[in-house]
Design an enzyme around this catalytic site. Structure first.
Site, PDB file in Angstrom:
ATOM      1  N   VAL A   1      -2.014  -2.355  -3.675  1.00 38.40           N
ATOM      2  CA  VAL A   1      -1.592  -3.251  -4.749  1.00 38.40           C
ATOM      3  C   VAL A   1      -1.983  -4.665  -4.346  1.00 38.40           C
ATOM      4  O   VAL A   1      -1.678  -5.109  -3.236  1.00 38.40           O
ATOM      5  CB  VAL A   1      -0.076  -3.159  -5.004  1.00 38.40           C
TER       6      VAL A   1
ATOM      7  N   GLN B   1       0.841  -1.186   0.000  1.00 37.25           N
ATOM      8  CA  GLN B   1       0.000   0.000   0.000  1.00 37.25           C
ATOM      9  C   GLN B   1       0.879   1.240   0.000  1.00 37.25           C
ATOM     10  O   GLN B   1       1.942   1.264   0.625  1.00 37.25           O
ATOM     11  CB  GLN B   1      -0.912   0.000   1.240  1.00 37.25           C
ATOM     12  N   GLY B   2       0.477   2.268  -0.723  1.00 38.72           N
ATOM     13  CA  GLY B   2       1.213   3.527  -0.761  1.00 38.72           C
ATOM     14  C   GLY B   2       0.256   4.692  -0.928  1.00 38.72           C
ATOM     15  O   GLY B   2      -0.962   4.562  -0.767  1.00 38.72           O
ATOM     16  N   GLY B   3       0.832   5.865  -1.269  1.00 40.03           N
ATOM     17  CA  GLY B   3       0.004   7.046  -1.433  1.00 40.03           C
ATOM     18  C   GLY B   3      -0.980   6.909  -2.569  1.00 40.03           C
ATOM     19  O   GLY B   3      -2.053   7.513  -2.575  1.00 40.03           O
TER      20      GLY B   3
ATOM     21  N   LYS C   1      -2.640  -2.524  -9.318  1.00 37.02           N
ATOM     22  CA  LYS C   1      -2.448  -1.290  -8.551  1.00 37.02           C
ATOM     23  C   LYS C   1      -3.728  -0.475  -8.654  1.00 37.02           C
ATOM     24  O   LYS C   1      -4.085   0.039  -9.716  1.00 37.02           O
ATOM     25  CB  LYS C   1      -1.255  -0.530  -9.138  1.00 37.02           C
TER      26      LYS C   1
ATOM     27  N   GLY D   1      -2.527   4.082  -3.516  1.00 36.22           N
ATOM     28  CA  GLY D   1      -3.589   3.165  -3.124  1.00 36.22           C
ATOM     29  C   GLY D   1      -2.985   1.810  -2.776  1.00 36.22           C
ATOM     30  O   GLY D   1      -1.835   1.727  -2.338  1.00 36.22           O
TER      31      GLY D   1
ATOM     32  N   ASP E   1      11.577   9.578  -8.767  1.00 27.48           N
ATOM     33  CA  ASP E   1      11.257   8.924  -7.493  1.00 27.48           C
ATOM     34  C   ASP E   1      11.935   7.551  -7.413  1.00 27.48           C
ATOM     35  O   ASP E   1      11.332   6.578  -6.968  1.00 27.48           O
ATOM     36  CB  ASP E   1       9.742   8.774  -7.331  1.00 27.48           C
TER      37      ASP E   1
END
Length: 843
Positions: free
Chosen positions: A540, A534-536, A554, A538, A651
């Site tokens: 996976v 999970q990240g900014g 994703k 949403g 990034d």
């Protein structure tokens, strides 16, 4: 000095003993310079020493493969012989006796007297005492397999002889050079549904989970038949044990070891490499530790916080939960009512502890559920099966459910009792007949509507294909319609359905687009058990398409403050990029307010999940790390120079480098990337995006980004891979330097090799390490013009003859001026949450 008569006899007659024999009679002696070798030449028994050369032990090791340091059994673990005149023989009472040279017995067996006993070393690695005339090995008087040390080899049992009370457990060595009995044991608990525990003294530190057929529920990697292994779990009236067997052709060798530092390792011999390979080990992650999460909570290594409450439960101590302490576990949101309760299936689970569970081997899964339903004390049930023994059956829990975890694949389905209110419409348990009829009518109606809609869609789709039967040819001469994949989805340039505006913004992409329903099926309705991370953006999820292909889905979070623009950006960019070191985008889903990207599934997930994981980073030896560094460099070179567009990633970090089954690195997450025109070399932005610790100084401070800002991020990544340490959160109390500054200081002082991650071990090329260290420092120099291009980096990595320039001071090198005298700091080490977050901040 007076020499004992027995020693004189041994000296006189030892030369007549042939070391290739596998048997000793009562008239034979085995001295320090002699060995027993099994008939087929597979195992050897003799004296050996570790650490102190004056301490002698009797042990068994492999004879047919060069495994000098691999001892599979030790007799006198806590009583080493101190004399070179030591010997082994059969005593008058049929016991094996180990003498310390002066008729002092250091170790012996305790068996009943036999008529004509012999000692024999078998090809199985088992040392036995038997009657000389009786060749039936089921009638042995004594055997080493009943007295295991730290290693389990094929055919050897781990468990209990319930008739004699004999506990067959593994116990670690005290240290790498001390075979004495250590603190760690691996022991089977036969109560309830039997399972095996690793203990440090009396403290449990790991649990295998109960046997569920072909494997333990807590070991999803375990499967009979794979790689030639055949695992067996047996329950009978006289014994309960686990064992494994290998193919009879000797093409596979394997052993299970409890290490002196408390790990369980399965090693396999790789003939082509002529070495042992660490095939599997436990405790490999946080969820492998015993009861890291409290009762009724489920451990999940893919979650932001490893402890999660299942449906119908909430944290018992919410304040502790917020502070990442899940030891108090979860409690029910609604009390049980017994008659109206239902059961929630939890898939791919390590089943809860079973020592107090009820087991009935005669019940089917349905009968098991009915029995649990009638018993108001029942909290959960599951089924199990045995390869040999009493068959398959049912296990029922009537107490708190403890030490559970979920897996992406493997485990077992656990049916957990929930109140009807918490189950909601998903439960049919306790429904009256009228509700069942209403539910059936509703399902039928919904099915009819769905079929009608599907028929309309197919008719329209055929008409659209009929109007344009030939594929259009793009500007580069390539067909704009790719081959359709064998599952639900169509090409994005055949866009006749009503998608959200994001789909219409994506022009002329040769990329499949899938409908939302296909993604629901593939991910099992986005089941938590399938969540990879999970990240900014949403969450996976792992998904399996209808053709069996594994994918990573994703899914943009609907409540995310970021993501829509990043979604379109990633869709435009990565669909046009093809390189073995870039993650491959298979398609997307853009339907109403749902936005999803479908990628290839990579088995080893992200680099940071291994590199910064204390129990897993040993998987990355130096060659693997060097290959990862080189692969990332080639992927960046492709983005900066060789692709159709010049792309700045913006990034690049360890969590955005994914690893496939062969540890091949693949750069991912292009949501922040930017395309440069042919003449452009740098850009400027008012919003700085990326991750602190990887951002170049000119980008973080002024918003100026270029290919050289990616080079800076790559340099940080190289230093992290070398040291196994995160740049963000690194703190050195002596010099007040971050990781970049500390590496630069060590390199200037000629101590570069001291920065190497200790988990790599001693097997690495010093020249390669120092070259990578210098390349990393060149990439993180403060001024962009001083940093090399990725083309230069790839050349420097691939050639040892190129001389490298001296790096200047790194950017963001906190602490004292490097030209000043170093002074110690009074500050204490800081603890930093090891979570990287993609940051967006306005200047």
């Amino acid at each position: 000095m007076k020499i004992p008569l027995i020693s004189i006899i041994i000296l006189c007659f030892s030369s007549v003993f042939v070391t290739s024999i596998d048997t000793l009679t009562k008239s034979d002696f085995l001295t320090i310079n002699q060995t027993l070798i099994s008939a087929g030449g597979k195992f050897e028994l003799g004296f050996f020493h570790r650490g102190n050369p004056k301490n002698y032990y009797i042990g068994i090791w492999y004879k047919d493969i060069p495994s000098e340091n691999v001892i599979v059994w030790v007799a006198n673990r806590d009583s080493p012989c101190l004399s070179e005149m030591s010997f082994l023989k059969l005593g008058n009472q049929s016991n094996i006796e180990l003498y310390d040279g002066e008729s002092f017995i250091r170790w012996q067996t305790h068996v009943s007297e036999a008529v004509n006993p012999v000692i024999q070393l078998l090809d199985s690695g088992n040392l036995v005492v038997r009657e000389e005339e009786d060749s039936n090995l089921d009638n042995v008087i004594w055997q080493s397999f009943d007295n295991p040390t730290d290693t389990l080899i094929p055919g050897q049992k781990l468990g209990w002889n319930l008739k004699t009370g004999l506990d067959l457990l593994l116990s670690s060595w005290q240290g790498p050079d001390n075979p004495g009995v250590g603190n760690f044991t691996f022991d089977l608990d036969y109560h309830g549904d039997p399972e095996i525990y690793m203990k440090n003294g009396d403290k449990i530190i790991y649990r295998s989970g109960p046997w569920v057929g072909q494997r333990f529920s807590g070991v999803p990697e375990m499967k009979s038949g794979d790689q030639g292994f055949n695992f067996t779990f047996y329950i009978g009236p006289d014994e309960v044990y686990y064992t494994f067997e290998l193919p009879p052709d000797d093409r596979v060798k394997s052993r299970l070891v409890v290490t002196f530092d408390g790990y369980l390792q399965r090693w396999t011999w790789v003939p082509d490499m002529n070495q042992w390979s660490n095939f599997w080990y436990a405790r490999k992650d946080q969820c492998d530790y015993y009861r890291v999460c409290g009762p009724y909570s489920v451990c999940n290594v893919s979650a932001l916080f490893v402890c999660e409450c299942p449906q119908g439960f909430k944290p018992k101590n919410s304040n502790a939960w917020k502070l990442r302490d899940g030891s108090s576990g979860c409690i029910r949101e609604t009390e049980l009512d017994c008659q109206s309760d239902g059961f929630l299936p939890l898939y791919n689970m390590k089943l809860p502890e079973t020592s107090t569970a009820f087991v009935d081997a005669s019940l089917s899964l349905k009968q098991c559920g009915n029995l649990c339903k009638r018993n108001c004390s029942c909290t959960a049930y599951a089924n199990f099966e045995f390869v040999r023994g009493v068959g398959s059956g049912c296990v029922i829990w009537t107490d708190n459910l403890t030490d559970m975890r979920d897996y992406v694949d493997g485990g077992q389905t656990l049916y957990m009792r929930l109140s009807a209110a918490d189950l909601g419409s998903s439960s049919t348990n306790g429904f009256n007949q009228a509700k069942k009829i209403a539910l059936a009518v509703g399902i039928s109606t919904a099915t009819a509507i769905l079929l009608a809609g599907l028929t309309t869609f197919i008719v329209r789709k055929r008409k659209n294909y009929g109007r344009n039967p030939l594929p259009r040819v793009g500007r580069d001469g390539a067909s704009e319609r790719s081959q359709e994949l064998p599952f639900s989805g169509h090409m994005i340039n055949n866009n006749n359905r009503k998608y959200s505006s994001e789909a219409n913004d994506v022009d002329d992409l040769e990329l499949p687009i899938y409908d939302f329903h296909s993604m629901v099926i593939a991910t099992d309705n986005f089941c938590e058990a399938n969540k990879l991370g999970q990240g900014g953006f949403g969450r996976v999820y792992k998904g399996v398409m209808l053709d069996g292909q594994e994918v990573a889905v994703k899914r943009l979070s609907k409540g995310s403050g970021q993501g829509a623009e990043e979604f379109k950006n990633e869709l435009r960019l990565i669909a046009k990029l093809q390189h073995r070191n870039l993650v491959r985008l298979l398609g997307c889903c853009v339907e109403m307010d749902e936005k999803m990207l479908i990628y290839e599934y990579l088995e080893n997930r992200s680099l940071d999940s291994i590199l910064f994981h204390k129990e897993r980073n040993a998987l990355l030896n130096w060659q693997t790390r060097f290959d990862i560094i080189s692969g990332i460099a080639r992927g960046l070179l492709y983005l900066h120079q060789d692709s159709r567009y010049r792309i700045v990633h913006r990034d690049l970090k360890a969590s955005n480098v994914l690893l496939d089954a062969h540890m091949t690195p693949k750069i991912s997450d292009f949501g922040m990337a930017r395309i440069f025109g042919g003449d452009e070399t740098e850009g400027n932005t008012r919003i700085v995006v990326g991750t602190y610790g990887y951002m170049a100084p000119e980008y973080a401070m002024d918003g100026v980004f270029s290919i050289k800002s990616d080079v800076f991020s790559f340099g940080v990544l190289v230093l992290e891979i070398l040291t196994g340490t995160k740049n963000r959160g690194f703190y050195n109390s002596d010099h007040e330097l971050n990781l970049l500054g500390f590496c630069w200081k060590q390199w200037r002082e000629g101590n570069g090799t001291e920065m190497v991650d200790r988990s790599i071990g001693e097997q690495y090329s010093i020249d390669e390490v120092l070259r990578c260290l210098q390349i990393g420092l060149l990439c993180v120099q403060e001024r962009p013009e001083d940093r090399p291009t990725m083309a230069s980096v790839v050349l420097m990595l691939s050639s040892e003859s190129i001389s490298l320039p001296r790096p200047k001071v790194p950017g963001f090198c906190m602490g004292l001026n490097p030209n000043e005298t170093d002074t110690s700091s009074d500050r204490q080490d800081q603890t930093v949450n090891q979570v990287t977050v993609t940051m967006l901040s306005a200047r």
